[in-house]
Write a protein that holds these residues in place. Sequence first.
Motif, short mmCIF file in Angstrom:
data_model
loop_
_atom_site.label_atom_id
_atom_site.label_comp_id
_atom_site.label_asym_id
_atom_site.label_seq_id
_atom_site.Cartn_x
_atom_site.Cartn_y
_atom_site.Cartn_z
N ARG A 163 -16.68 -26.77 -9.58
CA ARG A 163 -17.24 -26.47 -10.23
C ARG A 163 -17.89 -27.19 -11.11
O ARG A 163 -19.24 -27.09 -11.25
CB ARG A 163 -15.96 -25.59 -10.59
N ALA A 164 -17.60 -28.42 -11.18
CA ALA A 164 -18.33 -29.52 -11.95
C ALA A 164 -19.54 -29.39 -11.02
O ALA A 164 -20.79 -29.94 -11.98
CB ALA A 164 -17.61 -30.88 -11.59
N LYS A 165 -20.23 -29.42 -9.74
CA LYS A 165 -21.50 -29.57 -9.45
C LYS A 165 -22.45 -27.97 -9.51
O LYS A 165 -23.45 -28.55 -9.88
CB LYS A 165 -21.16 -29.72 -7.43
N LEU A 166 -21.32 -27.41 -9.37
CA LEU A 166 -22.43 -25.86 -9.47
C LEU A 166 -23.33 -25.57 -11.09
O LEU A 166 -23.67 -25.69 -10.76
CB LEU A 166 -21.42 -24.71 -9.28
N ALA A 167 -22.24 -26.41 -11.99
CA ALA A 167 -22.50 -26.14 -13.27
C ALA A 167 -23.43 -26.87 -13.19
O ALA A 167 -24.08 -26.82 -14.25
CB ALA A 167 -21.60 -26.39 -14.14
N HIS A 168 -23.69 -28.54 -12.69
CA HIS A 168 -24.41 -29.53 -13.23
C HIS A 168 -25.16 -29.02 -12.53
O HIS A 168 -26.11 -29.58 -13.26
CB HIS A 168 -24.06 -30.72 -12.28
N TYR A 169 -25.37 -28.47 -11.67
CA TYR A 169 -26.91 -27.91 -11.25
C TYR A 169 -27.58 -26.00 -11.56
O TYR A 169 -28.64 -25.77 -11.45
CB TYR A 169 -27.30 -27.87 -9.72
N GLY A 170 -26.30 -26.07 -12.68
CA GLY A 170 -27.03 -24.99 -12.85
C GLY A 170 -27.16 -23.55 -12.23
O GLY A 170 -27.63 -22.48 -12.38
N LEU A 171 -25.65 -23.23 -11.34
CA LEU A 171 -25.75 -22.52 -10.50
C LEU A 171 -24.41 -21.62 -10.37
O LEU A 171 -23.81 -21.07 -10.03
CB LEU A 171 -25.14 -23.05 -8.91
N ASP A 172 -22.76 -22.39 -11.63
CA ASP A 172 -21.85 -21.81 -11.93
C ASP A 172 -21.82 -20.21 -12.07
O ASP A 172 -21.68 -20.05 -11.74
CB ASP A 172 -21.66 -22.57 -12.60
N SER A 173 -22.84 -20.20 -12.60
CA SER A 173 -22.95 -18.71 -13.64
C SER A 173 -23.26 -17.55 -12.21
O SER A 173 -22.47 -16.34 -11.90
CB SER A 173 -24.08 -17.88 -14.32
N TYR A 174 -23.23 -17.69 -11.21
CA TYR A 174 -23.69 -16.73 -9.55
C TYR A 174 -23.02 -17.02 -9.48
O TYR A 174 -22.64 -15.89 -7.98
CB TYR A 174 -24.60 -17.66 -8.90
N PHE A 175 -21.08 -17.81 -9.30
CA PHE A 175 -20.28 -17.61 -8.64
C PHE A 175 -18.98 -17.83 -9.05
O PHE A 175 -18.39 -18.70 -9.12
CB PHE A 175 -20.24 -18.97 -7.49
N PRO A 176 -18.51 -16.69 -9.68
CA PRO A 176 -17.70 -16.56 -10.78
C PRO A 176 -16.04 -16.86 -9.94
O PRO A 176 -14.81 -16.97 -10.56
CB PRO A 176 -17.43 -15.26 -11.42
N LEU A 177 -15.74 -16.64 -8.04
CA LEU A 177 -14.83 -16.53 -7.90
C LEU A 177 -15.04 -17.36 -6.59
O LEU A 177 -16.26 -17.88 -6.23
CB LEU A 177 -14.69 -15.26 -7.76
N GLY A 178 -14.46 -17.94 -5.58
CA GLY A 178 -14.74 -18.85 -4.47
C GLY A 178 -13.39 -19.25 -4.70
O GLY A 178 -12.18 -19.49 -4.86
N ALA A 179 -13.27 -19.81 -2.73
CA ALA A 179 -11.79 -20.57 -2.51
C ALA A 179 -12.43 -22.06 -2.01
O ALA A 179 -13.48 -22.27 -1.67
CB ALA A 179 -12.11 -19.89 -1.40
N PHE A 180 -12.00 -22.57 -2.93
CA PHE A 180 -12.00 -24.52 -3.26
C PHE A 180 -10.43 -24.52 -2.00
O PHE A 180 -9.78 -24.37 -1.52
CB PHE A 180 -11.65 -24.60 -4.12
N SER A 181 -10.39 -26.27 -1.23
CA SER A 181 -9.87 -27.09 -0.94
C SER A 181 -8.59 -27.28 -1.74
O SER A 181 -8.25 -27.63 -3.29
CB SER A 181 -10.40 -27.82 -0.78
N ARG A 182 -7.29 -27.44 -1.35
CA ARG A 182 -6.00 -27.62 -2.04
C ARG A 182 -5.10 -28.78 -1.12
O ARG A 182 -5.91 -29.58 -0.59
CB ARG A 182 -5.45 -26.04 -2.22
N ARG A 183 -4.34 -28.01 -0.82
CA ARG A 183 -3.44 -29.72 -0.15
C ARG A 183 -3.60 -29.38 1.34
O ARG A 183 -2.84 -28.72 1.92
CB ARG A 183 -2.19 -29.03 -0.24
N SER A 184 -5.11 -29.03 1.62
CA SER A 184 -5.49 -29.51 3.90
C SER A 184 -6.06 -29.67 3.43
O SER A 184 -7.40 -29.82 3.13
CB SER A 184 -4.75 -27.33 3.56
N ARG A 185 -6.02 -30.08 5.13
CA ARG A 185 -6.88 -31.10 5.74
C ARG A 185 -8.47 -29.63 6.16
O ARG A 185 -9.11 -29.86 7.15
CB ARG A 185 -6.80 -31.65 7.17
N GLU A 186 -7.60 -28.75 6.60
CA GLU A 186 -8.05 -27.66 7.63
C GLU A 186 -8.95 -26.00 6.37
O GLU A 186 -8.55 -25.76 5.92
CB GLU A 186 -7.46 -26.46 8.03
N ARG A 187 -10.57 -26.85 7.08
CA ARG A 187 -11.28 -25.78 6.27
C ARG A 187 -10.68 -24.05 6.39
O ARG A 187 -11.14 -22.92 5.75
CB ARG A 187 -13.20 -25.82 6.95
#
Length: 213
Positions: A131-155
């Motif tokens: 979210r910090a990266k998307l916001a820094h480059y002004g792309l956050d408004s395009y992605f209100p939803l998403g799946a991110f890393s949690r406690r896993s090594r597996e994509r």
Amino acid sequence: MNREKGGFEQLKTVLFWDIDGTLLNTKGAGRSAMEAAIADLIGDRTDLSALNMAGLTDWDICSRILEKCNLEPTAENIEQLEKLYIKHLPEMLLRCPGYVLGGVREILENLQQRTDVLSLVLTGNMEAGGRAKLAHYGLDSYFPLGAFSRRSRERVEIAQRAMILAEQQLGKLTPDRLYVIGDTPHDVRCGQAIGARAIAIASGHHGAEELRA
């Protein structure tokens, strides 16, 4: 599914977007933030330039860094390193001359105007970092939803959560309308794991032939 005027059912296309190397290039901001974080943790600077982070989850990256520094990659240590990384990331994003990849803003702006496409993030970044990266480059408004890393090594686990998230929004989806967009073989495997088509972007670490294979 959405219903358009006249009662016709409109089929949705779902685009799952990777962040680093696909939407933007931070020019090493993430690596610099990790180096600052591990310095905070162990009191000494560690050069991470030889560590290939492309396509890995943040949990996996933190685990490898801890092992490199002869620290046990316990959940507690990984979470501590992640917190320190998030603390340093905004400053490093400002310092590093990163950029949004060519055409990305125009594509996302076009897609945002359409009612037949849903764009979601599918990334190995932890949510706070992504979210910090998307916001820094002004792309956050395009992605209100998403799946991110949690406690896993597996994509693949992240891809499965992304699929669940999409179906929560749209109902049952058919594979022919699902696309994973990314720049590493890990992204291609994510697409295969959920039955989606993969659009591989040869923007950096991996060439077109490697991605095609």
